[in-house]
Enzyme design. Structure first.
Site, PDB file in Angstrom:
ATOM      1  N   ARG A  58      37.522  16.618   4.897  1.00  0.00           N
ATOM      2  CA  ARG A  58      36.800  16.550   6.173  1.00  0.00           C
ATOM      3  C   ARG A  58      36.773  15.153   6.769  1.00  0.00           C
ATOM      4  O   ARG A  58      36.581  14.998   7.983  1.00  0.00           O
ATOM      5  CB  ARG A  58      35.395  17.156   6.003  1.00  0.00           C
ATOM      6  CG  ARG A  58      35.477  18.675   5.985  1.00  0.00           C
ATOM      7  CD  ARG A  58      34.218  19.326   5.510  1.00  0.00           C
ATOM      8  NE  ARG A  58      34.236  19.484   4.066  1.00  0.00           N
ATOM      9  CZ  ARG A  58      33.144  19.571   3.316  1.00  0.00           C
ATOM     10  NH1 ARG A  58      31.973  19.494   3.878  1.00  0.00           N
ATOM     11  NH2 ARG A  58      33.251  19.737   2.009  1.00  0.00           N
ATOM     12  N   GLU A 107      29.259  16.523  -6.452  1.00  0.00           N
ATOM     13  CA  GLU A 107      28.067  17.349  -6.649  1.00  0.00           C
ATOM     14  C   GLU A 107      28.404  18.653  -7.364  1.00  0.00           C
ATOM     15  O   GLU A 107      27.611  19.150  -8.149  1.00  0.00           O
ATOM     16  CB  GLU A 107      27.360  17.628  -5.315  1.00  0.00           C
ATOM     17  CG  GLU A 107      25.952  18.164  -5.528  1.00  0.00           C
ATOM     18  CD  GLU A 107      25.244  18.585  -4.238  1.00  0.00           C
ATOM     19  OE1 GLU A 107      25.872  18.680  -3.171  1.00  0.00           O
ATOM     20  OE2 GLU A 107      24.033  18.858  -4.331  1.00  0.00           O
TER      21      GLU A 107
HETATM   22  O1  PRP Z   1      29.263  12.559  -2.816  1.00  0.00           O
HETATM   23  P1  PRP Z   1      29.978  13.614  -3.592  1.00  0.00           P
HETATM   24  O2  PRP Z   1      29.112  14.306  -4.597  1.00  0.00           O
HETATM   25  O3  PRP Z   1      31.248  13.087  -4.171  1.00  0.00           O
HETATM   26  O4  PRP Z   1      30.364  14.776  -2.576  1.00  0.00           O
HETATM   27  C1  PRP Z   1      30.853  14.536  -1.275  1.00  0.00           C
HETATM   28  C2  PRP Z   1      32.220  15.088  -1.078  1.00  0.00           C
HETATM   29  O5  PRP Z   1      32.227  16.507  -1.256  1.00  0.00           O
HETATM   30  C3  PRP Z   1      32.804  17.125  -0.107  1.00  0.00           C
HETATM   31  O6  PRP Z   1      34.180  17.254  -0.223  1.00  0.00           O
HETATM   32  P2  PRP Z   1      34.923  18.260  -1.190  1.00  0.00           P
HETATM   33  O7  PRP Z   1      35.324  17.511  -2.424  1.00  0.00           O
HETATM   34  O8  PRP Z   1      34.133  19.492  -1.348  1.00  0.00           O
HETATM   35  O9  PRP Z   1      36.290  18.505  -0.472  1.00  0.00           O
HETATM   36  P3  PRP Z   1      36.784  19.142   0.885  1.00  0.00           P
HETATM   37  O10 PRP Z   1      36.426  18.139   1.953  1.00  0.00           O
HETATM   38  O11 PRP Z   1      38.222  19.213   0.610  1.00  0.00           O
HETATM   39  O12 PRP Z   1      36.122  20.456   1.087  1.00  0.00           O
HETATM   40  C4  PRP Z   1      32.477  16.174   1.022  1.00  0.00           C
HETATM   41  O13 PRP Z   1      33.331  16.353   2.139  1.00  0.00           O
HETATM   42  C5  PRP Z   1      32.666  14.841   0.354  1.00  0.00           C
HETATM   43  O14 PRP Z   1      34.018  14.414   0.358  1.00  0.00           O
HETATM   44  N1  ADE Z   2      25.653  19.859  -0.456  1.00  0.00           N
HETATM   45  C1  ADE Z   2      26.833  19.600   0.119  1.00  0.00           C
HETATM   46  N2  ADE Z   2      27.111  20.055   1.367  1.00  0.00           N
HETATM   47  C2  ADE Z   2      28.312  19.784   1.941  1.00  0.00           C
HETATM   48  N3  ADE Z   2      29.277  19.079   1.353  1.00  0.00           N
HETATM   49  C3  ADE Z   2      29.027  18.600   0.124  1.00  0.00           C
HETATM   50  N4  ADE Z   2      29.775  17.851  -0.713  1.00  0.00           N
HETATM   51  C4  ADE Z   2      29.065  17.659  -1.840  1.00  0.00           C
HETATM   52  N5  ADE Z   2      27.869  18.243  -1.773  1.00  0.00           N
HETATM   53  C5  ADE Z   2      27.822  18.837  -0.550  1.00  0.00           C
END
Ligand code: PRP
Ligand code: ADE
Length: 183
Positions: free
Chosen positions: A70, A107
């Site tokens: 994202r 997370e």
């Molecule tokens: O602070 P954190 O606990 O590391 O979580 C945050 C990350 O999690 C989500 O991405 P995700 O890895 O789900 O990937 P995506 O954007 O490909 O859906 C979000 O867009 C961040 O990159």
């Molecule tokens: N709670 C949450 N919502 C959206 N994106 C996330 N990436 C990690 N934790 C998330």
């Protein structure tokens, strides 16, 4: 222009996604609304030009690093408006050529990030952007990759910060989050 409260109201929480116990905050409704999308880009660019650029010895931001996936929706637009390069940090196995990598906990799981070895030059100034910071694992790994290539991270930018997970404490540079979520 819409304000930050207008953006906050458009975030949608999805309980138990992608795993039980996680409340997933969806930013896509903001991107569906041109007024909200324009506001968030203009706000972040204004923040960087009025606060962050002054911390750069070169007087500019050289590189905007966006996180898979994202962060890719925000980073290129912000880079263009700043006159900076855009560099993607991708999930492992997606980038061709020589790469450096870092594994991290987020997370709801474990992942690995990579960046192309020639994407950032020694001493270049960097801002890192992602949609959301939760535990900070993803942003920390991205910061480590910037550091491995000799870049200097001046700031981490997010639309949303899940404050209660204290992710910003893991990072090696100041952070700026437009919307702070307390619980
Ligand atoms: O602070 P954190 O606990 O590391 O979580 C945050 C990350 O999690 C989500 O991405 P995700 O890895 O789900 O990937 P995506 O954007 O490909 O859906 C979000 O867009 C961040 O990159
Ligand atoms: N709670 C949450 N919502 C959206 N994106 C996330 N990436 C990690 N934790 C998330």
């Amino acid at each position: 222009m819409a304000d930050i409260e207008y953006l906050r109201k458009r975030l949608v929480a999805h309980p138990d996604f992608p795993k039980k116990g996680i409340s997933f905050l969806d930013i896509f409704p903001l991107l569906r609304d041109p007024q909200a999308f324009e506001t968030l880009i203009t706000h972040l660019v204004h923040h960087v030009t009025s606060n962050t650029v002054g911390k750069s010895t070169s007087g500019k931001i050289d590189v905007v690093v966006g996180l898979d996936a994202r962060g890719f929706l925000l980073g290129p637009i912000i880079a263009l408006r700043l006159g900076a390069a855009f560099v993607p940090v991708r999930k492992r196995g997606k980038l061709p050529g020589a790469c450096v990598s870092a594994t991290y906990e987020k997370e709801y799981g474990t992942d690995s990030f990579e960046v192309q070895s020639d994407a950032i030059q020694k001493g270049q100034t960097v801002v890192v952007i992602d949609d959301l910071i939760a535990t900070g694992g993803s942003a920390k790994a991205a910061g480590e990759l910037v550091q491995k290539l000799g870049g200097v991270t001046l700031e981490y930018l997010f639309i949303v910060e899940l404050v209660f997970l204290k992710g910003t404490a893991k990072l090696d540079a100041p952070t700026y989050s437009m919307i702070k979520v307390d619980e």
